[in-house]
Design an enzyme around this catalytic site. Sequence first.
Site, PDB file in Angstrom:
ATOM      1  N   GLU A 217      -1.204 -12.522 -10.770  1.00  0.00           N
ATOM      2  CA  GLU A 217      -1.975 -12.561  -9.527  1.00  0.00           C
ATOM      3  C   GLU A 217      -3.087 -13.591  -9.661  1.00  0.00           C
ATOM      4  O   GLU A 217      -4.034 -13.398 -10.410  1.00  0.00           O
ATOM      5  CB  GLU A 217      -2.528 -11.169  -9.181  1.00  0.00           C
ATOM      6  CG  GLU A 217      -3.226 -11.171  -7.856  1.00  0.00           C
ATOM      7  CD  GLU A 217      -3.167  -9.855  -7.081  1.00  0.00           C
ATOM      8  OE1 GLU A 217      -2.323  -8.995  -7.385  1.00  0.00           O
ATOM      9  OE2 GLU A 217      -3.981  -9.723  -6.165  1.00  0.00           O
TER      10      GLU A 217
ATOM     11  N   GLY B 101      -5.142   4.817  -2.685  1.00  0.00           N
ATOM     12  CA  GLY B 101      -5.911   3.637  -2.310  1.00  0.00           C
ATOM     13  C   GLY B 101      -6.991   3.947  -1.266  1.00  0.00           C
ATOM     14  O   GLY B 101      -7.713   4.956  -1.359  1.00  0.00           O
ATOM     15  N   TYR B 102      -7.050   3.093  -0.246  1.00  0.00           N
ATOM     16  CA  TYR B 102      -8.072   3.231   0.789  1.00  0.00           C
ATOM     17  C   TYR B 102      -7.656   4.216   1.893  1.00  0.00           C
ATOM     18  O   TYR B 102      -8.387   4.366   2.880  1.00  0.00           O
ATOM     19  CB  TYR B 102      -8.365   1.853   1.408  1.00  0.00           C
ATOM     20  CG  TYR B 102      -9.003   0.863   0.440  1.00  0.00           C
ATOM     21  CD1 TYR B 102     -10.296   1.053  -0.025  1.00  0.00           C
ATOM     22  CD2 TYR B 102      -8.322  -0.274   0.004  1.00  0.00           C
ATOM     23  CE1 TYR B 102     -10.890   0.151  -0.903  1.00  0.00           C
ATOM     24  CE2 TYR B 102      -8.905  -1.185  -0.871  1.00  0.00           C
ATOM     25  CZ  TYR B 102     -10.194  -0.967  -1.321  1.00  0.00           C
ATOM     26  OH  TYR B 102     -10.784  -1.859  -2.189  1.00  0.00           O
ATOM     27  N   ASP B 103      -6.524   4.870   1.755  1.00  0.00           N
ATOM     28  CA  ASP B 103      -6.055   5.803   2.797  1.00  0.00           C
ATOM     29  C   ASP B 103      -7.106   6.836   3.234  1.00  0.00           C
ATOM     30  O   ASP B 103      -7.216   7.120   4.424  1.00  0.00           O
ATOM     31  CB  ASP B 103      -4.783   6.535   2.345  1.00  0.00           C
ATOM     32  CG  ASP B 103      -3.514   5.749   2.655  1.00  0.00           C
ATOM     33  OD1 ASP B 103      -3.629   4.609   3.166  1.00  0.00           O
ATOM     34  OD2 ASP B 103      -2.416   6.266   2.384  1.00  0.00           O
TER      35      ASP B 103
ATOM     36  N   LYS C  32       3.416   1.961  -2.695  1.00  0.00           N
ATOM     37  CA  LYS C  32       3.819   0.915  -1.750  1.00  0.00           C
ATOM     38  C   LYS C  32       5.336   0.900  -1.622  1.00  0.00           C
ATOM     39  O   LYS C  32       5.869   0.753  -0.529  1.00  0.00           O
ATOM     40  CB  LYS C  32       3.391  -0.463  -2.269  1.00  0.00           C
ATOM     41  CG  LYS C  32       1.980  -0.827  -2.041  1.00  0.00           C
ATOM     42  CD  LYS C  32       1.865  -2.329  -2.360  1.00  0.00           C
ATOM     43  CE  LYS C  32       0.458  -2.775  -2.514  1.00  0.00           C
ATOM     44  NZ  LYS C  32       0.371  -4.179  -2.896  1.00  0.00           N
TER      45      LYS C  32
ATOM     46  N   HIS D 118      -0.038  -1.327   8.701  1.00  0.00           N
ATOM     47  CA  HIS D 118       0.042  -2.777   8.459  1.00  0.00           C
ATOM     48  C   HIS D 118       1.366  -3.105   7.764  1.00  0.00           C
ATOM     49  O   HIS D 118       2.027  -4.085   8.073  1.00  0.00           O
ATOM     50  CB  HIS D 118      -1.158  -3.234   7.620  1.00  0.00           C
ATOM     51  CG  HIS D 118      -1.394  -2.426   6.374  1.00  0.00           C
ATOM     52  ND1 HIS D 118      -1.462  -1.041   6.392  1.00  0.00           N
ATOM     53  CD2 HIS D 118      -1.524  -2.784   5.069  1.00  0.00           C
ATOM     54  CE1 HIS D 118      -1.649  -0.601   5.166  1.00  0.00           C
ATOM     55  NE2 HIS D 118      -1.685  -1.625   4.336  1.00  0.00           N
TER      56      HIS D 118
ATOM     57  N   LYS E  30       1.975   7.671   9.225  1.00  0.00           N
ATOM     58  CA  LYS E  30       1.436   6.378   8.775  1.00  0.00           C
ATOM     59  C   LYS E  30       2.515   5.288   8.778  1.00  0.00           C
ATOM     60  O   LYS E  30       2.286   4.163   9.201  1.00  0.00           O
ATOM     61  CB  LYS E  30       0.853   6.539   7.363  1.00  0.00           C
ATOM     62  CG  LYS E  30       0.352   5.236   6.767  1.00  0.00           C
ATOM     63  CD  LYS E  30      -0.092   5.379   5.321  1.00  0.00           C
ATOM     64  CE  LYS E  30      -0.413   4.008   4.746  1.00  0.00           C
ATOM     65  NZ  LYS E  30      -0.591   3.999   3.302  1.00  0.00           N
TER      66      LYS E  30
ATOM     67  N   ASP F 198       1.399  -8.122  -0.536  1.00  0.00           N
ATOM     68  CA  ASP F 198      -0.001  -8.260  -0.891  1.00  0.00           C
ATOM     69  C   ASP F 198      -0.836  -7.792   0.297  1.00  0.00           C
ATOM     70  O   ASP F 198      -0.554  -8.158   1.433  1.00  0.00           O
ATOM     71  CB  ASP F 198      -0.322  -9.724  -1.223  1.00  0.00           C
ATOM     72  CG  ASP F 198      -1.449  -9.757  -2.222  1.00  0.00           C
ATOM     73  OD1 ASP F 198      -1.213  -9.406  -3.383  1.00  0.00           O
ATOM     74  OD2 ASP F 198      -2.582 -10.086  -1.825  1.00  0.00           O
TER      75      ASP F 198
ATOM     76  N   ASN G 221       3.056  -0.820  -8.008  1.00  0.00           N
ATOM     77  CA  ASN G 221       2.539   0.290  -7.203  1.00  0.00           C
ATOM     78  C   ASN G 221       3.689   1.068  -6.535  1.00  0.00           C
ATOM     79  O   ASN G 221       4.286   0.602  -5.561  1.00  0.00           O
ATOM     80  CB  ASN G 221       1.591  -0.308  -6.140  1.00  0.00           C
ATOM     81  CG  ASN G 221       0.899   0.739  -5.314  1.00  0.00           C
ATOM     82  OD1 ASN G 221       1.416   1.839  -5.122  1.00  0.00           O
ATOM     83  ND2 ASN G 221      -0.262   0.401  -4.794  1.00  0.00           N
TER      84      ASN G 221
HETATM   85  P1  IMP Z   1      -2.779  -5.179  -3.434  1.00  0.00           P
HETATM   86  O1  IMP Z   1      -3.657  -6.202  -4.088  1.00  0.00           O
HETATM   87  O2  IMP Z   1      -1.786  -5.760  -2.512  1.00  0.00           O
HETATM   88  O3  IMP Z   1      -2.134  -4.223  -4.398  1.00  0.00           O
HETATM   89  O4  IMP Z   1      -3.669  -4.248  -2.505  1.00  0.00           O
HETATM   90  C1  IMP Z   1      -5.047  -4.345  -2.374  1.00  0.00           C
HETATM   91  C2  IMP Z   1      -5.691  -2.968  -2.400  1.00  0.00           C
HETATM   92  O5  IMP Z   1      -5.452  -2.332  -1.168  1.00  0.00           O
HETATM   93  C3  IMP Z   1      -5.185  -2.060  -3.510  1.00  0.00           C
HETATM   94  O6  IMP Z   1      -6.286  -1.375  -4.078  1.00  0.00           O
HETATM   95  C4  IMP Z   1      -4.271  -1.101  -2.783  1.00  0.00           C
HETATM   96  O7  IMP Z   1      -4.271   0.168  -3.403  1.00  0.00           O
HETATM   97  C5  IMP Z   1      -4.919  -1.039  -1.408  1.00  0.00           C
HETATM   98  N1  IMP Z   1      -3.924  -0.759  -0.365  1.00  0.00           N
HETATM   99  C6  IMP Z   1      -2.921  -1.564   0.065  1.00  0.00           C
HETATM  100  N2  IMP Z   1      -2.200  -0.961   1.019  1.00  0.00           N
HETATM  101  C7  IMP Z   1      -2.759   0.249   1.186  1.00  0.00           C
HETATM  102  C8  IMP Z   1      -2.440   1.346   2.029  1.00  0.00           C
HETATM  103  O8  IMP Z   1      -1.479   1.361   2.805  1.00  0.00           O
HETATM  104  N3  IMP Z   1      -3.246   2.410   1.907  1.00  0.00           N
HETATM  105  C9  IMP Z   1      -4.307   2.458   1.063  1.00  0.00           C
HETATM  106  N4  IMP Z   1      -4.647   1.480   0.262  1.00  0.00           N
HETATM  107  C10 IMP Z   1      -3.866   0.378   0.315  1.00  0.00           C
END
Ligand code: IMP
Length: 188
Positions: free
Chosen positions: A40, A142-144, A16, A167, A162, A69, A13
Site C-alpha cells: 500500500e 471498522g467505522y460501522d 470486506k 459505498h 447495509k 480501497d 480484510n
Molecule cells: P482500507 O484502507 O480500504 O482497508 O479502508 C480504510 C479504512 O476504512 C479501514 O480502517 C477499514 O476498516 C474502514 N472501512 C472500509 N469500509 C468500511 C465499511 O464498510 N465499514 C466500516 N469501516 C470500513
Amino acid sequence: MHKSFDLYFVSSNSHKYKEAKNILDSFGIKLGFLKLTLEEIQSNSLKEIAENKAKDAFSKCKKPIIIEDDGLFIDSLNGFPGPYSSYVFRTIGNNGILKLLSSKRNAKFVSLITYCDKKNLKTFDAKLDGTISKSQKGKGWGYDPIFIPKNSRKTFAEINHKNELSHRFKALKKFSNWYLHKLESNDR
Ligand code: IMP
C-alpha cells in the site's frame, strides 16, 4: 480440494470480502477470496493506491482479481482521514474520531474497486453521504458503529441492509455492469 473461481477478491480484510461476496452473488458473480496483505503506497489519491494494490495482487495471483480501497472523508476535518483511514482507525480509532468532532458531522464513505487481469486495469468508484454519530452504536467492524448513512437514523452497525446501500454496494454495482458485459462480449 479448493474450489476454483473466475474472479478473486484479494484483501487482508475478511469483513470486506464477506460483504463483496454477498453483493456480487446478487448480481450472479461468484467471488473467491485470497487473503493477502498487499503493498500500500502512501498517496493523497485513492485511485493511485487502489491501482497499485491491484497490480501487486495480480502479480501475486496471476488470476483476474478485484481489490477494494476505501476512505472515510469528514467535511469539518477537510476530508480527514480520507486516504489515511486505515492508519487512523488503527491509531486513534472511532473514539479518537468522535473526540475531534463538534456540531458539524457530515461525512462520506468512498469505495474504489479495481479490477486487474492480463489486459485490463479498471477502477470503479462510488460515494455514500452520511453523518458521524455522537457515540458508537451497534456492533460492527471498522467505522460501522459511527457512520450513519443519509436518510437513516441508525449507524451501519445497527442496520441489517447495509449491503443494499453501502459505498461498497454502489461501486460493485458499477463494476458488475462492466464485468458482465465484458464476459458477454468475450463469449460472442
Ligand atoms: P482500507 O484502507 O480500504 O482497508 O479502508 C480504510 C479504512 O476504512 C479501514 O480502517 C477499514 O476498516 C474502514 N472501512 C472500509 N469500509 C468500511 C465499511 O464498510 N465499514 C466500516 N469501516 C470500513
